[in-house]
Design a protein around this motif. Structure first.
Motif, PDB file in Angstrom:
ATOM      1  N   SER A  33      28.518 -34.929  30.519  1.00  0.00           N
ATOM      2  CA  SER A  33      28.676 -35.094  31.970  1.00  0.00           C
ATOM      3  C   SER A  33      27.977 -33.984  32.737  1.00  0.00           C
ATOM      4  O   SER A  33      27.236 -34.244  33.691  1.00  0.00           O
ATOM      5  N   THR A  34      28.207 -32.757  32.323  1.00  0.00           N
ATOM      6  CA  THR A  34      27.592 -31.610  33.010  1.00  0.00           C
ATOM      7  C   THR A  34      26.072 -31.663  32.903  1.00  0.00           C
ATOM      8  O   THR A  34      25.361 -31.456  33.887  1.00  0.00           O
ATOM      9  N   TYR A  35      25.582 -31.951  31.718  1.00  0.00           N
ATOM     10  CA  TYR A  35      24.137 -31.994  31.477  1.00  0.00           C
ATOM     11  C   TYR A  35      23.481 -33.094  32.308  1.00  0.00           C
ATOM     12  O   TYR A  35      22.484 -32.859  32.995  1.00  0.00           O
ATOM     13  N   THR A  36      24.036 -34.301  32.249  1.00  0.00           N
ATOM     14  CA  THR A  36      23.448 -35.433  32.972  1.00  0.00           C
ATOM     15  C   THR A  36      23.487 -35.192  34.475  1.00  0.00           C
ATOM     16  O   THR A  36      22.525 -35.511  35.186  1.00  0.00           O
ATOM     17  N   GLU A  37      24.566 -34.615  34.961  1.00  0.00           N
ATOM     18  CA  GLU A  37      24.664 -34.312  36.387  1.00  0.00           C
ATOM     19  C   GLU A  37      23.598 -33.293  36.797  1.00  0.00           C
ATOM     20  O   GLU A  37      22.975 -33.405  37.848  1.00  0.00           O
ATOM     21  N   LYS A  38      23.346 -32.308  35.947  1.00  0.00           N
ATOM     22  CA  LYS A  38      22.382 -31.252  36.261  1.00  0.00           C
ATOM     23  C   LYS A  38      20.941 -31.748  36.171  1.00  0.00           C
ATOM     24  O   LYS A  38      20.126 -31.434  37.038  1.00  0.00           O
ATOM     25  N   PHE A  39      20.617 -32.523  35.117  1.00  0.00           N
ATOM     26  CA  PHE A  39      19.217 -32.866  34.850  1.00  0.00           C
ATOM     27  C   PHE A  39      18.837 -34.301  35.198  1.00  0.00           C
ATOM     28  O   PHE A  39      17.645 -34.610  35.314  1.00  0.00           O
ATOM     29  N   GLY A  40      19.805 -35.200  35.314  1.00  0.00           N
ATOM     30  CA  GLY A  40      19.491 -36.580  35.672  1.00  0.00           C
ATOM     31  C   GLY A  40      19.119 -37.468  34.494  1.00  0.00           C
ATOM     32  O   GLY A  40      18.634 -38.585  34.686  1.00  0.00           O
TER      33      GLY A  40
ATOM     34  N   PHE B 283      23.149 -27.893  22.603  1.00  0.00           N
ATOM     35  CA  PHE B 283      23.655 -28.396  23.879  1.00  0.00           C
ATOM     36  C   PHE B 283      24.016 -27.235  24.790  1.00  0.00           C
ATOM     37  O   PHE B 283      23.571 -27.154  25.945  1.00  0.00           O
ATOM     38  N   GLU B 284      24.817 -26.316  24.261  1.00  0.00           N
ATOM     39  CA  GLU B 284      25.302 -25.197  25.064  1.00  0.00           C
ATOM     40  C   GLU B 284      24.179 -24.245  25.457  1.00  0.00           C
ATOM     41  O   GLU B 284      24.215 -23.653  26.538  1.00  0.00           O
ATOM     42  N   ALA B 285      23.164 -24.109  24.635  1.00  0.00           N
ATOM     43  CA  ALA B 285      22.029 -23.249  24.978  1.00  0.00           C
ATOM     44  C   ALA B 285      21.134 -23.915  26.020  1.00  0.00           C
ATOM     45  O   ALA B 285      20.725 -23.281  26.999  1.00  0.00           O
ATOM     46  N   ARG B 286      20.837 -25.188  25.810  1.00  0.00           N
ATOM     47  CA  ARG B 286      19.885 -25.872  26.694  1.00  0.00           C
ATOM     48  C   ARG B 286      20.448 -26.209  28.065  1.00  0.00           C
ATOM     49  O   ARG B 286      19.699 -26.366  29.022  1.00  0.00           O
ATOM     50  N   ILE B 287      21.748 -26.285  28.189  1.00  0.00           N
ATOM     51  CA  ILE B 287      22.342 -26.633  29.479  1.00  0.00           C
ATOM     52  C   ILE B 287      22.048 -25.556  30.530  1.00  0.00           C
ATOM     53  O   ILE B 287      22.120 -25.800  31.730  1.00  0.00           O
ATOM     54  N   ASN B 288      21.648 -24.368  30.065  1.00  0.00           N
ATOM     55  CA  ASN B 288      21.301 -23.276  30.974  1.00  0.00           C
ATOM     56  C   ASN B 288      19.820 -23.255  31.353  1.00  0.00           C
ATOM     57  O   ASN B 288      19.402 -22.406  32.136  1.00  0.00           O
ATOM     58  N   ASN B 289      19.024 -24.153  30.795  1.00  0.00           N
ATOM     59  CA  ASN B 289      17.593 -24.219  31.125  1.00  0.00           C
ATOM     60  C   ASN B 289      17.379 -24.649  32.567  1.00  0.00           C
ATOM     61  O   ASN B 289      18.240 -25.295  33.173  1.00  0.00           O
ATOM     62  N   GLY B 290      16.203 -24.334  33.081  1.00  0.00           N
ATOM     63  CA  GLY B 290      15.782 -24.862  34.367  1.00  0.00           C
ATOM     64  C   GLY B 290      15.335 -26.312  34.192  1.00  0.00           C
ATOM     65  O   GLY B 290      15.078 -26.769  33.073  1.00  0.00           O
ATOM     66  N   SER B 291      15.201 -27.036  35.287  1.00  0.00           N
ATOM     67  CA  SER B 291      14.861 -28.466  35.235  1.00  0.00           C
ATOM     68  C   SER B 291      13.534 -28.743  34.551  1.00  0.00           C
ATOM     69  O   SER B 291      13.436 -29.645  33.714  1.00  0.00           O
ATOM     70  N   ASP B 292      12.491 -28.004  34.902  1.00  0.00           N
ATOM     71  CA  ASP B 292      11.170 -28.253  34.307  1.00  0.00           C
ATOM     72  C   ASP B 292      11.169 -27.956  32.814  1.00  0.00           C
ATOM     73  O   ASP B 292      10.621 -28.727  32.017  1.00  0.00           O
ATOM     74  N   ALA B 293      11.785 -26.858  32.428  1.00  0.00           N
ATOM     75  CA  ALA B 293      11.837 -26.495  31.011  1.00  0.00           C
ATOM     76  C   ALA B 293      12.621 -27.531  30.219  1.00  0.00           C
ATOM     77  O   ALA B 293      12.226 -27.918  29.110  1.00  0.00           O
ATOM     78  N   GLU B 294      13.707 -28.014  30.789  1.00  0.00           N
ATOM     79  CA  GLU B 294      14.522 -28.979  30.049  1.00  0.00           C
ATOM     80  C   GLU B 294      13.850 -30.344  29.985  1.00  0.00           C
ATOM     81  O   GLU B 294      13.941 -31.028  28.968  1.00  0.00           O
ATOM     82  N   PHE B 295      13.136 -30.737  31.025  1.00  0.00           N
ATOM     83  CA  PHE B 295      12.379 -31.995  30.976  1.00  0.00           C
ATOM     84  C   PHE B 295      11.359 -31.923  29.842  1.00  0.00           C
ATOM     85  O   PHE B 295      11.242 -32.851  29.038  1.00  0.00           O
ATOM     86  N   ALA B 296      10.652 -30.804  29.757  1.00  0.00           N
ATOM     87  CA  ALA B 296       9.652 -30.628  28.693  1.00  0.00           C
ATOM     88  C   ALA B 296      10.312 -30.625  27.313  1.00  0.00           C
ATOM     89  O   ALA B 296       9.798 -31.240  26.365  1.00  0.00           O
ATOM     90  N   THR B 297      11.451 -29.961  27.187  1.00  0.00           N
ATOM     91  CA  THR B 297      12.156 -29.920  25.905  1.00  0.00           C
ATOM     92  C   THR B 297      12.637 -31.313  25.520  1.00  0.00           C
ATOM     93  O   THR B 297      12.493 -31.724  24.358  1.00  0.00           O
TER      94      THR B 297
END
Length: 164
Positions: free
Chosen positions: A104-111, A130-144
């Motif tokens: 829920s937290t991840y999807t809300e943050k990144f879409g 999960f716990e490490a990546r949830i702190n990424n910025g949007s662009d970094a997480e999209f790329a990951t």
């Protein structure tokens, strides 16, 4: 191999996104003999050339890990096998609650849902990622997430090509 057969075999490699296999075939990006490197390279090229909105659609087509679709038995067979292989079909109530909260937290943050190639990982490995990546910025997480989708595609192509 004709277009119909190619798309029927490889159209689901990128979750619910047969347009990738269709474009790869139409652009002549794959040829026989079908090899892991050749098919993966062609499909990934199409994925990388797709618009941001199309790539976001591919990400959004992935199910939550240990989420509602898994509980309802509505995952694709590939996703079901991958999640079961990581033990996500055997979570305790506490573990399931943790995955649900993180989803829920991840999807809300990144879409889009958290995506990781689970083959070879344990549920603890997945929770740590999960716990490490949830702190990424949007662009970094999209790329990951896109990188993980390509890794999942490679594993699925390999399974298709090594059947029988």
């Amino acid at each position: 191999m004709d277009r119909h057969l190619f798309v029927s075999q490889f159209g689901g490699v990128f979750e619910h996104s047969p347009f990738i296999a269709e474009r790869a075939f139409d652009q002549g990006l794959v040829e026989e003999p079908m090899t892991l490197a050749g098919v993966h390279g062609g499909l990934c090229l199409v994925f990388r050339q797709a618009s941001h909105i199309e790539r976001l659609g591919v990400l959004r087509a992935h199910p939550d890990l240990a989420g509602k679709l898994a509980i309802a038995g509505e995952l694709t067979q590939d996703s079901k096998n991958e999640q079961a292989g990581a033990g996500l079909d055997r979570l305790s109530a506490e573990e399931h609650a943790r995955f649900t909260a993180l989803n829920s937290t991840y999807t809300e943050k990144f879409g889009f849902p958290f995506i990781v190639a689970v083959k070879g990982l344990t549920k603890n490995d997945i929770l740590e990622a999960f716990e490490a990546r949830i702190n990424n910025g949007s662009d970094a997480e999209f790329a990951t997430a896109c990188s993980q989708v390509e890794k999942i595609a490679r594993l699925r192509i390999e399974a298709i090509l090594t059947k029988d």
